[in-house]
Design a protein around this motif. Structure first.
Motif, PDB file in Angstrom:
ATOM      1  N   TYR A 105       0.819  -1.421  -0.010  1.00  0.00           N
ATOM      2  CA  TYR A 105      -0.017   0.034   0.024  1.00  0.00           C
ATOM      3  C   TYR A 105       0.954   1.195  -0.038  1.00  0.00           C
ATOM      4  CZ  TYR A 105      -3.897  -2.917   1.010  1.00  0.00           C
ATOM      5  OH  TYR A 105      -4.992  -3.595   0.711  1.00  0.00           O
ATOM      6  N   THR A 106       0.318   2.330  -0.647  1.00  0.00           N
ATOM      7  CA  THR A 106       0.983   3.738  -0.664  1.00  0.00           C
ATOM      8  C   THR A 106       0.972   4.193   0.787  1.00  0.00           C
ATOM      9  OG1 THR A 106      -1.019   4.600  -1.203  1.00  0.00           O
ATOM     10  CG2 THR A 106       0.410   4.188  -3.149  1.00  0.00           C
ATOM     11  N   ALA A 107       0.109   3.922   1.548  1.00  0.00           N
ATOM     12  CA  ALA A 107      -0.087   4.530   2.932  1.00  0.00           C
ATOM     13  C   ALA A 107      -1.195   3.594   3.584  1.00  0.00           C
ATOM     14  CB  ALA A 107      -0.469   6.154   2.890  1.00  0.00           C
ATOM     15  N   GLY A 108      -0.887   3.548   4.917  1.00  0.00           N
ATOM     16  CA  GLY A 108      -1.803   2.905   5.901  1.00  0.00           C
ATOM     17  C   GLY A 108      -2.041   1.234   5.240  1.00  0.00           C
ATOM     18  N   PRO A 109      -2.883   0.667   6.300  1.00  0.00           N
ATOM     19  CA  PRO A 109      -3.270  -0.602   6.197  1.00  0.00           C
ATOM     20  C   PRO A 109      -4.252  -0.861   5.084  1.00  0.00           C
ATOM     21  CG  PRO A 109      -4.234  -0.080   7.906  1.00  0.00           C
ATOM     22  CD  PRO A 109      -3.511   1.289   7.389  1.00  0.00           C
ATOM     23  N   ALA A 110      -4.614  -2.572   4.929  1.00  0.00           N
ATOM     24  CA  ALA A 110      -5.667  -2.855   3.934  1.00  0.00           C
ATOM     25  C   ALA A 110      -6.985  -2.346   4.847  1.00  0.00           C
ATOM     26  CB  ALA A 110      -5.613  -4.261   3.795  1.00  0.00           C
ATOM     27  N   GLY A 111      -8.142  -2.035   4.080  1.00  0.00           N
ATOM     28  CA  GLY A 111      -9.284  -1.401   4.396  1.00  0.00           C
ATOM     29  C   GLY A 111     -10.657  -1.712   3.529  1.00  0.00           C
ATOM     30  N   PRO A 112     -11.754  -1.725   4.160  1.00  0.00           N
ATOM     31  CA  PRO A 112     -12.852  -2.006   3.182  1.00  0.00           C
ATOM     32  C   PRO A 112     -13.047  -0.855   2.383  1.00  0.00           C
ATOM     33  CG  PRO A 112     -13.678  -0.953   5.358  1.00  0.00           C
ATOM     34  CD  PRO A 112     -12.046  -1.312   5.375  1.00  0.00           C
TER      35      PRO A 112
END
Length: 593
Positions: A541-548
């Motif tokens: 990811y470019t920034a942050g964790p995986a999310g919905p």
């Protein structure tokens, strides 16, 4: 009967108690003191319809998850039969659920066993439920004449329906176990229930006889309020499928895949290789094609491949469906919802396509897609753009990561990047979310699993004609399917090369329709597929964790990673019988267990 298949808990409680059998009494015994109950149930047509619905519900429930934990029978605490977590698509190379506690994961990594430590097997089939289902059909056959307000013709038709369902269940056991005991009635306490296994030859003859008897009686179609009941075409389809498995090399062989010794080998192969079995398969499948042409069934081909394939595999009651499992329920504990609906938060949107299956699909121009080498790390845009180049069946079956489901165009609920969207549970892995069976579904949360779809008979004919050396007819039937799919015709005439192309076509056309696991075993190519590492894509990811709420811009790069080493041994060609049944002394276990 508007809805043939009912939830088991909707059947009257008295009837459920009447039909239930313990594992010690699984071979169709007659419960003590049940005559009064039988007479009551079969007193009128209205009551008898409950018995008929029960026979449909149990008889057709095989090869796909009906309940959240599949079908299970408990003898003692923790004794479970059947694959409880996932689908058969996970065991083959189609999809994956990367949970090392799941039954399918244990089968993938360690194989099936006849005893999981408690006397129950670790398999994908609930063996004892086969006999519960068959008993329900025989009960109806033996008692339908007691109904006072049905005509003789209606009663004979019901018997033909039940014979077809029995034949279907035996066909399903044939491709899993080889020969199994042939039962022709319900049992009572005085009967000898220790019936030995039948030979492959006896199984094929039994299935064919039931189907031929039924086909002379069954109608070609039903009025709209009875769609879903067994037709003549279903009986012909069961027979055609049985002959295909008889002709394929696992059974159609002079030597078994592993020896059972002497006479016992007849339970797992014919003992000779005979090309005439392919001719019988051709004849049986042509009967289905001819029936379809005169009964309102046809391949859907309007010239819009993505839409046509979506309708053929998703729309309830469409003209390509010969038989489907009509379960119109969307409860979380309903397996067809929990495992197949990509909106279901715990499992459905967590089961992606695997890399091996991804490679089976063609680009729209009919060439192979070059994804990336196992040592490469590529920009996410590479994956995103390559998905757009894929053939229509891919787009109707798979939603690319961070994309939208093209089989529900413009519907935000079918976008990857919404809170309740598809694929929200995948995190940073998977080659795409499975969306097959849901074309133009909108907010519909139930599905009707396709058991027999007319496209099967076209591919059966392509395969069988190729095996008898008639490449012209093989290409004819193969290219009918490919034309509808929107990919170029095949011109290859070399038998071995064309065989591989047809096998690939099976993988793509019938993705997730409970075909691939048994096809690769009976083609005897399973070791090349199941005995290898399983791969999927992993994303950064470019920034942050995986999310919905992920969108394409949130992803950076992707690469291939293995998640489990697949297990294979020749014993896995057929399913083991439960060790508790073997210990009773009347069954010969399949080799290697």
């Amino acid at each position: 009967m508007k809805k043939i298949v009912k939830l088991l808990y909707l059947i009257p409680i008295l009837y459920v108690m009447f039909l239930s059998v313990s594992c010690e009494k699984q071979f169709l015994e007659k419960p003590t003191g049940s005559d009064l109950i039988v007479d009551s149930i079969f007193a009128t047509e209205r009551k008898a319809m409950g018995a008929i619905s029960q026979a449909y519900s149990q008889g057709l429930a095989v090869g796909f998850p009906l309940y959240k934990w599949i079908l299970q029978v408990k003898e003692e605490p923790n004794d479970e039969y059947g694959m409880l977590h996932g689908t058969v698509a996970n065991i083959s190379d189609e999809t994956y659920m990367n949970n090392n506690w799941s039954y399918d994961y244990h089968i993938i990594s360690g194989g099936m066993t006849a005893d999981n430590g408690t006397g129950a097997p670790l398999t994908e089939d609930a063996y004892v439920w086969n006999w519960t289902a068959i008993r329900a059909c025989y009960l109806t056959i033996e008692n339908i004449d007691k109904v006072t307000d049905m005509s003789d013709g209606e009663k004979e038709q019901v018997k033909a329906e039940m014979k077809t369902i029995i034949a279907y269940r035996y066909q399903e056991m044939l491709k899993r176990y080889g020969g199994v005991p042939i039962v022709e009635k319900t049992f009572n306490a005085a009967d000898d229930m220790m019936i030995p296994r039948a030979s492959i030859e006896e199984m094929i003859t039994f299935i064919e006889t039931l189907c031929d008897e039924a086909a002379t009686i069954l109608p070609d179609s039903y009025p709209p309020d009875m769609v879903g009941r067994v037709t003549k075409g279903v009986a012909l389809s069961v027979k055609a499928e049985a002959h295909m498995f008889a002709a394929r090399p696992l059974f159609n062989s002079a030597e078994p895949y592993l020896s059972l010794g002497g006479e016992n080998n007849k339970f797992i192969c014919f003992g000779n290789s005979d090309a005439s079995r392919w001719e019988k398969a051709i004849e049986a499948n042509l009967q289905v094609i001819d029936w379809a042409a005169n009964s309102g069934h046809y391949l859907i081909n309007t010239g819009s491949p993505l839409e046509d394939y979506g309708v053929a595999t998703s729309e309830p009651g469409n003209p390509e469906i010969i038989l489907a499992y009509k379960w119109d329920a969307n409860d979380w504990n309903t397996g067809l919802y929990a495992w197949f609906n990509p909106h279901e938060p715990e499992y459905g949107r967590e089961i992606p396509i695997g890399f091996q299956m991804l490679e089976q699909y063609y680009k729209e121009d009919g060439t192979d897609q070059i994804w990336l080498a196992k040592t490469d790390t590529m920009q996410f845009s590479d994956y995103f753009n390559k998905c757009d180049e894929m053939e229509p069946r891919f787009k109707a079956s798979i939603c690319k990561v961070a994309g939208e489901a093209l089989n529900n165009p413009g519907d935000l609920a079918w976008s990857y990047s919404t809170n309740n969207g598809i694929g929200a549970g995948l995190g940073n892995e998977g080659c795409g979310s499975t969306i097959k069976f849901w074309a133009n579904a909108g907010d519909r949360k139930w599905m009707e699993f396709p058991i027999y779809r007319l496209a099967e008979n076209y591919l059966n004919l392509a395969e069988a004609y190729n095996e008898v050396g008639n490449s012209g007819q093989a290409l004819n039937y193969l290219n009918i399917i490919r034309e509808r799919a929107g990919v170029p015709d095949v011109t290859e005439t070399n038998k071995e090369k064309l065989r591989g192309i047809i096998q690939r076509e099976w993988a793509v056309e019938f993705f997730e329709e409970s075909h691939r696991l048994y096809d690769i075993k009976h083609w005897k190519i399973a070791s090349e597929i199941m005995g290898t590492p399983r791969y999927r894509f992993v994303y950064s990811y470019t920034a942050g964790p995986a999310g919905p709420n992920d969108v394409a811009g949130d992803f950076n790069k992707y690469w291939i990673s293995s998640y489990v080493n697949g297990f294979w041994s020749p014993s896995q060609y057929l399913v083991p019988f439960p060790v508790k049944e073997i210990n009773k002394g009347y069954l010969v276990q399949n080799p290697g267990y």
